[in-house]
Design an enzyme around this catalytic site. Structure first.
Site: not given
Ligand SMILES: *Cc1c(COP(=O)(O)O)cnc(C)c1O
Length: 407
Positions: A144, A229, A258
């Site tokens: 993702f 990532d 995040k």
């Protein structure tokens, strides 16, 4: 679910549903306040927050260091644009690069934007070397990478791409963990390989160290850049400030978001001195990215992570929680297929859709979520105690028992 009709929560949900786009299947919970690992809904119901706003609230809710840093900076200078220098941005870039965030940083506002920037940087790096056809990006199944057009294309999941075409060209997909397939897919036309060292949305799947080492070697052989990532698994979650440090494999480009701002939106593209040569003045930019406010929040977050040794705490609490999850697996063998993860990034894969377990957890006052349909995911703040873990395990046990006995 609990009956919330007629409550303050129900009124709030109805107002939001009337005037916002229907992009989310939101849970019927309206939160108004948080403190530490606990938060409360509009009717005063208390929840133990083991999702942390999806790996964002690494210090929990209302951490005093974060709250005062935001308040102080807001009173001083919130935004000034990237036409000017500001002290929080300079200091944050210094702090990240001193602790392993590679050599140079570009600040943006979100995870998708960080990956979009990383893809642009990799392509422009090859282009500047005169390799104008070396522009393909290889990504993995179960990945993702975000919701912009390029990042949904990098995300090897048809369901999130459907209907948004034409998608950008130049993306190739490889089965996660398959070294031979990766070797075959990375060619002289590959600009970069993008990998989450621990895959999050795809079902909480740590990749094998050997696979990441092979990815490094294959990229070196082909002159491709390796992008990690770490938007979900970085910022201390798997026991080190950066996840690559836990695997001993160094990427050329590293993306963060995040947990970086402890709840305030901020993303970052970190790169080695060499990879950072891809961008020259005017090549890339953002109005909001790296604002004094966001950087002050990230500074307070990262300083607290370091001064309180919270990555080590995430590792220790993660082990404690994982041991408890293994006991639950032994106790509910028909329902729990596997428990896995690293640090405080844990998943419980069920033999069936996990939604009923989630609903039972919510009813009993535990916030977790479901990813990849059958996986209950836990992403708690690093400040949790053993007692918090015991309580979460007790609720999970009850939820699994209730769903298991319902057949
Ligand atoms: C959440 C996430 C993203 C996207 O971040 P946004 O801030 O939602 O755009 C990208 N990659 C990974 C691994 C993520 O977990």
């Amino acid at each position: 679910m609990a009956d919330v009709s007629g409550s303050r929560s129900a009124a709030l949900m109805a107002r939001a549903d009337a005037h916002t786009m229907k992009t989310y299947g939101r849970y019927p919970i309206a939160l108004v306040r948080g403190e530490g690992v606990r938060c409360w809904d509009a009717d005063g119901k208390e929840y133990l927050d083991f999702l942390g706003g999806i790996a964002v609230n690494v210090l929990g809710h209302a951490h005093p260091a974060l709250v005062s840093a935001i308040a102080d900076q807001a009173a001083r200078l919130i935004h000034c644009s990237n036409l000017y220098y500001s002290e929080p941005m300079a200091e944050l870039a210094e702090l990240l690069t001193q602790h392993g965030g590679l050599d140079r940083v570009f600040f943006c506002n979100s995870g998708a934007e960080a990956n979009e920037g990383a893809i642009k940087l990799a392509r422009k790096y090859q282009w500047r070397k005169g390799l104008k056809a070396k522009n393909r990006i290889v990504s993995l199944t179960h990945s993702f990478h975000g919701r912009t057009l390029a990042t949904v294309t990098a995300t090897a999941k048809p369901a999130i791409q459907e209907g948004f075409g034409p998608l950008p060209e130049g993306f190739d997909y490889v089965e996660a963990g398959d070294v031979a397939a990766l070797r075959a897919a990375v060619t002289d036309r590959t600009a970069a390989v993008i990998v989450e060292p621990v895959q999050g949305e795809g079902g909480v799947r740590p990749l094998a160290r050997e696979f990441l080492e092979a990815a490094r070697a294959i990229c070196d052989e082909r002159g491709a850049l390796l992008i990690f990532d770490e938007i979900q698994c970085g910022m201390g979650r798997v026991g080190h400030l950066f996840a690559y440090q836990a695997f001993g494999v160094k990427p050329d480009i590293l993306t963060l978001a995040k947990g970086l701002g402890g709840g305030v939106p901020i993303g970052a593209v970190c790169a080695t001195e060499e990879a950072a040569r891809g961008f020259a003045p005017g090549d890339h930019g953002t109005t909001f990215g790296g604002s004094p406010l966001a950087c002050a929040a990230a500074l307070a977050t990262v300083k607290t992570l370091l001064s309180e040794d919270l990555p080590a705490r995430a590792a220790a609490m993660g082990e404690y929680l994982l041991a408890g999850l293994r006991r639950l697996q032994a106790k509910h063998p028909g329902l729990v297929k596997e428990v896995r993860g690293m640090g405080l990034m844990l998943g419980i894969e069920l033999t069936r859709p996990a939604r009923p377990v989630l609903e039972k957890c919510h009813e009993l006052g535990l916030l977790v979520n479901v990813t990849a349909d059958t996986v209950v995911r836990l992403l708690p703040p690093y400040i949790i105690t053993a007692a918090d873990c015991d309580r979460a395990l007790e609720i999970l046990d009850q939820a699994l028992a209730a769903v298991g006995s319902a057949g």
